[in-house]
Scaffold this active site. Structure first.
Site, PDB file in Angstrom:
ATOM      1  N   HIS A 291      34.656  30.056  29.109  1.00 37.43           N
ATOM      2  CA  HIS A 291      36.002  29.869  28.601  1.00 37.43           C
ATOM      3  C   HIS A 291      36.071  28.564  27.810  1.00 37.43           C
ATOM      4  CE1 HIS A 291      40.332  29.654  28.561  1.00 37.43           C
ATOM      5  NE2 HIS A 291      40.398  30.847  29.092  1.00 37.43           N
TER       6      HIS A 291
ATOM      7  N   GLY B 233      39.358  43.298  47.535  1.00 37.20           N
ATOM      8  CA  GLY B 233      39.144  43.511  48.970  1.00 37.20           C
ATOM      9  C   GLY B 233      40.446  43.594  49.739  1.00 37.20           C
TER      10      GLY B 233
ATOM     11  N   ARG C 257      36.938  33.651  22.114  1.00 40.96           N
ATOM     12  CA  ARG C 257      36.448  32.703  23.113  1.00 40.96           C
ATOM     13  C   ARG C 257      34.988  32.308  22.915  1.00 40.96           C
ATOM     14  NH1 ARG C 257      38.722  35.040  28.944  1.00 40.96           N
ATOM     15  NH2 ARG C 257      40.875  34.505  28.530  1.00 40.96           N
TER      16      ARG C 257
END
Lengths: 666, 245
Positions: free
Chosen positions: A285, A64, A350
């Site tokens: 994670h 943004g 992961r």
């Protein structure tokens, strides 16, 4: 596998299927020429006409903030909104590792095509090829732009930029600024944005939260916001609206997201007709600091690089779980990753590391404090590394992470093993967009983590920052002009019936939240929702669990709207009221995530589906049935959280430049 | 742990505020300071009293949103942000006073929440490099000596929390501004606007109502990122050069 179970969601009347959806904007022809061709084909807006075109941007993170600065520089009339007290606070700031770019400064065989290939493969073949290729293409421009802004990337003694290898790839393409890459990139975008505020092209609204999108005659034409300081409900109208409002990981209550990160902007747009794509795709994670008690408000991530030297283990016997780990003999320890995956060991991807940690804790072999009925933690032990390399070498490599760990836990990781546990930290799902980053509502564009586009079912390290800035600096400003060239659209007044309807709905909802005056706090609902999502829609999902979760969420949502307690008034700063609105939307999103997870009866990316595994318990993808993006249309609902069946629209994924393969780590 | 908290309550910008006393019990030393306030707020909510307003967002010490005066010290007794302060830094039975940042340029919005918009306006006055998107040369076109890059990075670590202002007896924002000036002055990209930048930012700083710097050094002591006081010297050097023309 069998038809009946694939369609479990349909069988239970949880959703219905509609027409397929397709991207209509990517030009035909070889993949390497598509972006150049699209930039050429997209209409131009005469510089003199740009200031007559109003663009609203929601969110001031990497996507943004960079989009607002760039559109301001181009001469459009921009309004930018954030709920924080300054654009510089957006959660992009917390990203640690780095940003990928196909610069090939190391001459190690990197290229646009290799970055593209690694990203599609890393996403487990669930992302759109054309978008990812473009991302890799513009990646090099991002580094140039940031350096010119004064972003202090790490440099070598010769004065040139340093690179490192990150996330298991074999080339060094990651640019970084110590462990604060996100902060430095965001400050760069923020400064570019503030320059435009000073120039008068951008008007900045801080402590303003978007609560509704205004759709008039089928086009996005503005937003309704609440001024969080005065409580005033304001209407802002424009020719186009851009959402860069980030991800919704906080649906899990505990995540590495900021306290204020929320789904409201995108969920409100979804309710107004924007499709939500792959909402169940969540990244978990493995190396976060575990929960220490019921009071926990958020989780903190530590860099994955710790797994390069740390050894992960839990006690073999449950009785040892509350012992001092240094008193547990070597033969009583289970180095489970080294045992199950002898060739990759502690460096498995992961998703594997995360899921196996959950498995051993579910068996009752977790360590650390009891949280609920279980200990949720595994040891990450540096004793061998300290003996082998010396304490100084370990300190120079990981000193800042060890300090962070010591500060949060009060334990010294040089003396006693660290404890880690997986946590939610990013969502790949988001609003569906076409190649132009336009949603299914004309005039509503979605950028950064808020859209679904580039990461498929799993995001590679150092690519979130890349995508946010690619979208904001280089992609959106080129594609939005094709839409804006059709404008300016008819001037609207604040009295237009569809504008009034949007504003009134926000006022009524705010009023209702304040009038319930029930017994339970907003946080208690949020925490309960988070527990449901984590248990049933987290790392491992099953049909039975997801069906249960949907029931539980429906019950909780029903209770919320009659029993939540929001004190204070609407005409002042009221943080409970802000949270209540966000949690109300999470309660709706959570159900859709479970429906999406239920219908996708395959294991892909980090999402392990119990019914879809190989004989030795590994993830099994089903390209024959699920090689598509699931784009969900809101099925209708009332203001009190009652929702009808959503409608599934499939976008087939076509791979022309890359061959589909199964991942393997054994 | 059991604690007595004296907390600043103020209903709005134009209301007068006062310190109110609250008791909290069974506080775990592993809680962060803000989680302790979360616990208090849940208690207040249960009793039908409006919770205390305070700012926080990332809760990992990088966004700069949180910031409280804790028993007279900005961000409390440790050199870190309020969100990274843990209750093990306090004693059982301790009386803790909690106030918002105190500075004319940071008006109180409610309770412990202040308006730091002045910092944005100082950056708007020149805290940037004027380069439009797409106009950048290749990143390797201009090498930057490593010592300069490292010092620029050190200064750029500022999180804009405002602790420097809150700690300063003059409520000066010179450390905040010096950090930005130093970050950009160290880099070749910052040179073309170097002189105009410092003058314009200092003008804005004074207009916002921040005080002058008298070399007390409390700013640097309070800074959770350890920004050294010599960034103010860099700013002053640039300012002298700019004013001499």
């Amino acid at each position: 596998m069998t038809e009946t179970t694939v369609n479990a969601g349909i069988a239970h009347g949880l959703y219905r299927e509609g027409e397929p959806v397709a991207d209509s904007k990517a030009p035909a022809g070889p993949i390497a020429g598509k972006w150049r061709q699209r930039q050429f084909e997209a209409s131009l807006v005469n510089p003199a006409n740009r200031r007559k075109l109003d663009v609203i941007i929601v969110g001031t993170g990497l996507a943004g903030g960079s989009a607002a600065a760039t559109l301001g520089e181009a001469g459009y009339n921009v309004k930018v909104f954030c709920f924080q007290d300054s654009p510089r606070r957006a959660h992009s700031i917390a990203a640690q590792g780095g940003i990928n770019a196909a610069k090939n400064y190391k001459e190690d065989g990197d290229s646009v095509f290799r970055l593209f290939y690694d990203t599609v493969k890393g996403g487990d073949y669930r992302s759109r090829e054309t978008n990812v290729y473009r991302l890799a293409e513009v990646s090099a421009n991002i580094i140039d732009q940031c350096v010119a802004q004064g972003v202090p990337f790490a440099r070598e003694y010769g004065g040139l930029l340093d690179n490192r290898s990150f996330g298991g790839v074999q080339v060094s393409r990651t640019f970084y600024a110590r462990g604060q890459t996100g902060q430095q990139l965001l400050i760069g975008a923020y400064q570019a944005l503030e320059r435009q505020v000073a120039a008068g092209t951008v008007e900045q609204f801080t402590r303003h939260e978007m609560l509704e999108v205004v759709v008039v005659d089928g086009r996005a034409r503005g937003i309704i916001v609440r001024d969080l300081v005065t409580g005033e409900i304001e209407t802002h109208l424009a020719d186009a609206v851009v959402l860069g409002s980030g991800g919704y990981g906080n649906v899990f209550f505990l995540s590495t997201n900021a306290m204020g990160s929320n789904v409201t902007a995108t969920w409100r747009a979804h309710r107004k007709g924007a499709y939500m794509a792959n909402p169940c795709y969540t990244q978990i994670h493995p190396t976060c600091i575990p929960v220490s008690g019921e009071h926990q408000s958020k989780l903190t991530l530590m860099s994955e690089s710790l797994r390069n030297d740390g050894r992960i283990w839990v006690p073999k016997n449950r009785e040892d779980c509350d012992k001092d780990p240094r008193d547990i003999a070597e033969e009583d320890r289970d180095y489970y990753l080294e045992r199950i995956y002898p060739s990759f060991g502690n460096l498995v991807p992961r998703d594997i590391a995360s899921r196996q940690a959950k498995n051993v804790c579910d068996e009752g072999r977790g360590v650390g404090p009891m949280v609920g009925d279980f200990r949720r933690g595994v040891y990450l032990d540096f004793a061998d590394a300290i003996q082998r390399l010396g304490r100084d070498a370990v300190e120079s490599k990981y000193g800042n992470l060890f300090d962070m760990y010591a500060r949060i836990t009060g334990e010294n990781p040089y003396e006693t093993p660290m404890r880690i546990y997986p946590a939610v930290h990013y969502v790949m799902g988001g609003l569906w967009v076409d190649y132009d980053l336009q949603s299914t509502i004309p005039g509503l564009f979605v950028i950064g983590e808020a859209n679904f586009s580039d990461h498929g079912a799993n995001r590679l390290g150092a690519s979130a920052l890349m995508q946010g800035l690619a979208d904001g600096y280089f992609v959106l400003p080129n594609t939005i002009r094709d839409y804006l060239a059709k404008g300016p659209f008819d001037k609207l007044t604040q009295e237009h019936p569809q504008v009034v309807e949007a504003r009134t709905s926000v006022e009524q909802r705010t009023k209702r939240l304040l009038e319930i005056r029930g017994e339970r706090s907003v946080d208690s609902f949020h925490r309960e929702l988070g527990n449901i999502m984590w248990e049933y829609c987290g790392m491992e999902r099953s049909e039975e669990g997801l069906l249960k979760a949907i029931d539980l969420i429906r019950g909780l949502r029903e209770e919320f709207w009659r029993n939540v307690r929001v004190l204070g008034s609407g005409d002042t700063l009221n943080q409970s009221l802000e949270k209540a609105g966000r949690v109300a939307d999470f309660l709706e999103l959570g159900e859709l995530m479970c429906i999406d997870a239920l219908h996708r009866r395959e294991s892909c990316g980090g999402h392990f589906r119990a019914e879809s595994q190989t004989e030795d318990g590994e993830a099994l993808r089903h390209d024959d049935e699920f090689l598509y993006v699931a784009a969900w249309e809101f099925g209708g609902g009332d203001a009190l959280g009652e929702m009808q069946q959503p409608v599934l629209h499939k976008e087939d994924l076509v791979y022309e430049a890359i061959e589909l393969k199964q991942r393997s780590y054994k | 742990m059991n604690l007595t908290l004296k907390i600043w309550r103020q209903a709005g910008p134009r209301h007068t505020g006062e310190l109110m006393t609250y008791k909290v019990s069974d506080i775990s030393p592993d809680m962060s300071f803000l989680e302790m306030l979360d616990v208090l707020n849940e208690q207040l909510n249960a009793k039908g009293e409006e919770p205390i307003a305070f700012d926080s967002d990332c809760r990992e010490g990088i966004c700069g949103m949180c910031g409280l005066m804790i028993s007279g010290e900005a961000h409390g007794p440790e050199k870190t942000t309020t969100c990274q302060l843990h209750m093990r830094s306090f004693r059982d039975g301790e009386v803790i006073t909690i106030e918002p940042w105190r500075a004319n340029a940071f008006p109180v919005i409610k309770d412990l929440v202040v308006d730091r918009g002045a910092f944005d306006r100082i950056i708007q006055a020149g805290g940037y490099v004027s380069v439009n998107t797409g106009a950048a040369p290749d990143a390797h076109a201009t090498p930057v000596p490593k010592p300069a890059a490292d010092r620029a990075f050190m200064a750029a670590e500022c999180i804009g929390c405002g602790a420097c202002v809150a700690a300063c007896p003059n409520a000066s924002a010179m450390l905040f501004m010096g950090a930005k000036v130093t970050h950009l002055s160290e880099l070749p990209q910052g040179q073309p606007e170097r002189m105009a930048r410092v003058v314009s930012m200092v003008d804005q700083h004074d207009e916002e109502g921040f005080g002058g710097c008298t070399n007390v050094g409390a700013c640097s002591q309070a800074c959770p990122k350890g920004i050294p006081q010599d960034v103010i010297s860099t700013l002053n050097k640039d300012l002298r050069a700019a004013l001499r023309g």
